[in-house]
Design an enzyme around this catalytic site. Structure first.
Site, PDB file in Angstrom:
ATOM      1  N   ARG A   4       0.836  -1.210   0.000  1.00 56.20           N
ATOM      2  CA  ARG A   4       0.000   0.000   0.000  1.00 56.20           C
ATOM      3  C   ARG A   4       0.873   1.264   0.000  1.00 56.20           C
ATOM      4  NH1 ARG A   4      -1.970   2.065   4.367  1.00 56.20           N
ATOM      5  NH2 ARG A   4      -2.317   0.089   5.433  1.00 56.20           N
TER       6      ARG A   4
ATOM      7  N   LYS B  34      -9.162   5.215 -19.792  1.00 53.88           N
ATOM      8  CA  LYS B  34      -9.532   5.607 -21.147  1.00 53.88           C
ATOM      9  C   LYS B  34      -8.373   5.352 -22.112  1.00 53.88           C
ATOM     10  CE  LYS B  34     -13.149   6.650 -18.799  1.00 53.88           C
ATOM     11  NZ  LYS B  34     -13.472   7.967 -18.274  1.00 53.88           N
TER      12      LYS B  34
ATOM     13  N   ASP C 177      -8.102  18.097 -15.895  1.00 52.21           N
ATOM     14  CA  ASP C 177      -8.384  16.722 -16.293  1.00 52.21           C
ATOM     15  C   ASP C 177      -8.185  16.671 -17.804  1.00 52.21           C
ATOM     16  OD1 ASP C 177      -9.555  14.349 -17.139  1.00 52.21           O
ATOM     17  OD2 ASP C 177     -11.038  14.339 -15.525  1.00 52.21           O
TER      18      ASP C 177
ATOM     19  N   TYR D 268     -16.671  15.848 -16.056  1.00 53.46           N
ATOM     20  CA  TYR D 268     -17.119  14.451 -16.030  1.00 53.46           C
ATOM     21  C   TYR D 268     -18.181  14.312 -14.926  1.00 53.46           C
ATOM     22  CZ  TYR D 268     -16.970   9.467 -15.071  1.00 53.46           C
ATOM     23  OH  TYR D 268     -17.312   8.164 -14.858  1.00 53.46           O
TER      24      TYR D 268
END
Ligand SMILES: *Cc1c(COP(=O)(O)O)cnc(C)c1O
Length: 404
Positions: A66, A209, A184, A119
């Site tokens: 982690r 994407k 973004d 978005y």
């Protein structure tokens, strides 16, 4: 070893994150699936953990997955190179990257200025105030007036999802003053836009994407040249645990060498399809940065290397026409997401932007007749045949609806 000479972007896409391969004697990225690592000296391990928990980079083996993973770090190095950044921080999804950026840079009680449209998931996260962060939503001209003493971040998408609105980043940076701007840049990828060159402090991608590009990985990434912001965001990832899985990082590394080829091939298809779609009688308007009159600030060439491969259509027949259109497609897939090798079509008002306030949807042009198309790398003529047939059927549906 990194070559002494600076590589051009296409070479960088192939080699970034892989400069130590010859030394290691490998030809593909090694995948490290360890969840924990054997420790040496306890004191040194404790110091390493402390440094990583505060967003530092590893000096030893990373202690625990982690906190650090070498396969993920390879993808981060590659993405940072492609964006011209010192640091990149990868996440389990684009929304995890948005969340960690907001928590790391703004924090509960802080204020964000966000340019709509965004978005749908990002809009919903901000509008819901789920993170204890207040947001003022503005259009690009409203940024300067919305900045307050407690504003910690300006958030913008260009081209915006789903209307393809273009925003001049240098103007936003000027309007934001000392407040960092995060863009973004998912629709562009570093192949078509490198926002850090324009004074933006943070660039974010849904790597699900075009970076992943094959519809088989969910991921997000933020890149920056600001070591302090990078550490703040990285420490949120350590604490909240929204880490990228090493197998996902491997898939991303596998996709990056072909990124420039895929982006340019899809963009060339969009350039063939957009004007033809605009001529079809079922289509009221095509939104695509390459359409005549779309790029009012002449950003293509200055801020973007090209218009990209995502476009949107407004159908004359509204909801009924959209339903028939998506049902009639035989080659393109009716699905959310974008930037894959195959063409994806969806109606934002019902799907990706369903969670956005209806009033804000209307104000930013996300109508029921709007269809978003992520153009893939199929043969453009096959795509045109599919679209023109589906649009013909949509027109029949529209006439039936009007006749009723
Ligand atoms: C898809 C998308 C996101 C969210 O990314 P996920 O990987 O789905 O979490 C954020 N911004 C834009 C522009 C997107 O298209």
């Amino acid at each position: 070893m990194r070559p002494a000479k600076k590589l051009r972007p296409d070479s960088l896409a192939v080699h970034a994150g892989r400069f130590d391969f010859a030394e290691l004697g490998v030809h593909a990225p090694p995948i490290d699936l360890s969840s924990t690592y054997p420790l040496g000296d306890l004191g040194a391990a404790g110091e390493e953990l402390e440094a990583l928990a505060h967003g530092g980079k590893p000096t030893g083996n990373g202690v625990y997955a982690r906190l650090h993973n070498p396969t993920v770090a390879r993808f981060e190095e590659a993405l940072a190179d492609l964006e011209g950044a010192s640091d990149a921080i990868a996440f389990s999804s684009g929304m995890a990257a948005v969340t960690a950026t907001l928590l790391g840079v703004v924090g509960a009680g802080g204020h964000v200025v966000a340019i709509r449209p965004l978005y749908g998931g990002t809009d919903h996260l901000l509008a819901s105030r789920m993170l204890g962060i207040e947001t003022t939503f503005v259009d690009p001209a409203g940024v300067a007036a919305a900045i307050r003493p407690d504003t910690r971040l300006v958030l913008v998408e260009t081209p915006a999802n789903p209307t393809l609105q273009l925003v001049d980043l240098e103007q936003v940076v000027a309007a934001a003053g000392t407040v960092p701007v995060c863009v973004d840049s998912t629709f562009m990828t570093p192949v078509l836009q490198q926002p850090l060159r324009h004074g933006v402090r943070l660039v974010l991608h849904s790597a699900t994407k075009a970076l992943g590009g094959h519809g088989d990985v969910l991921a997000g990434v933020v890149a920056t040249n600001d070591v302090g912001l990078a550490a703040a965001i990285r420490s949120v990832r350590v604490v909240t645990g929204a880490v990228l899985h090493p197998l996902a990082a491997f898939l991303l590394l596998r996709a990056l060498p072909t990124l420039p080829l895929r982006v340019r091939a899809a963009q060339a298809n969009a350039a063939i399809l957009a004007p033809r779609l605009a001529e079809h009688p079922a289509v009221r308007r095509v939104f695509w940065p390459g359409m005549p009159g779309a790029d009012v600030d002449a950003l293509i060439g200055r801020q973007m290397a090209g218009p990209g491969s995502v476009l949107a259509l407004e159908l004359e027949g509204g909801q009924a026409a959209v339903e028939t259109f998506v049902r009639s497609l035989e080659l393109a897939t009716h699905a959310v997401s974008l930037g894959a090798t195959d063409t994806l079509v969806q109606q934002p008002a019902s799907l990706t932007h369903r969670v956005v306030d209806p009033e804000a949807r209307r104000a930013t042009g996300i109508s029921e007749g709007l269809v978003r198309i992520s153009v893939g790398i199929e043969d453009a003529e096959d795509l045109w045949e599919d679209f023109s047939r589906a649009l013909d059927r949509a027109m029949v549906a529209q006439e039936v609806a009007v006749g009723r």
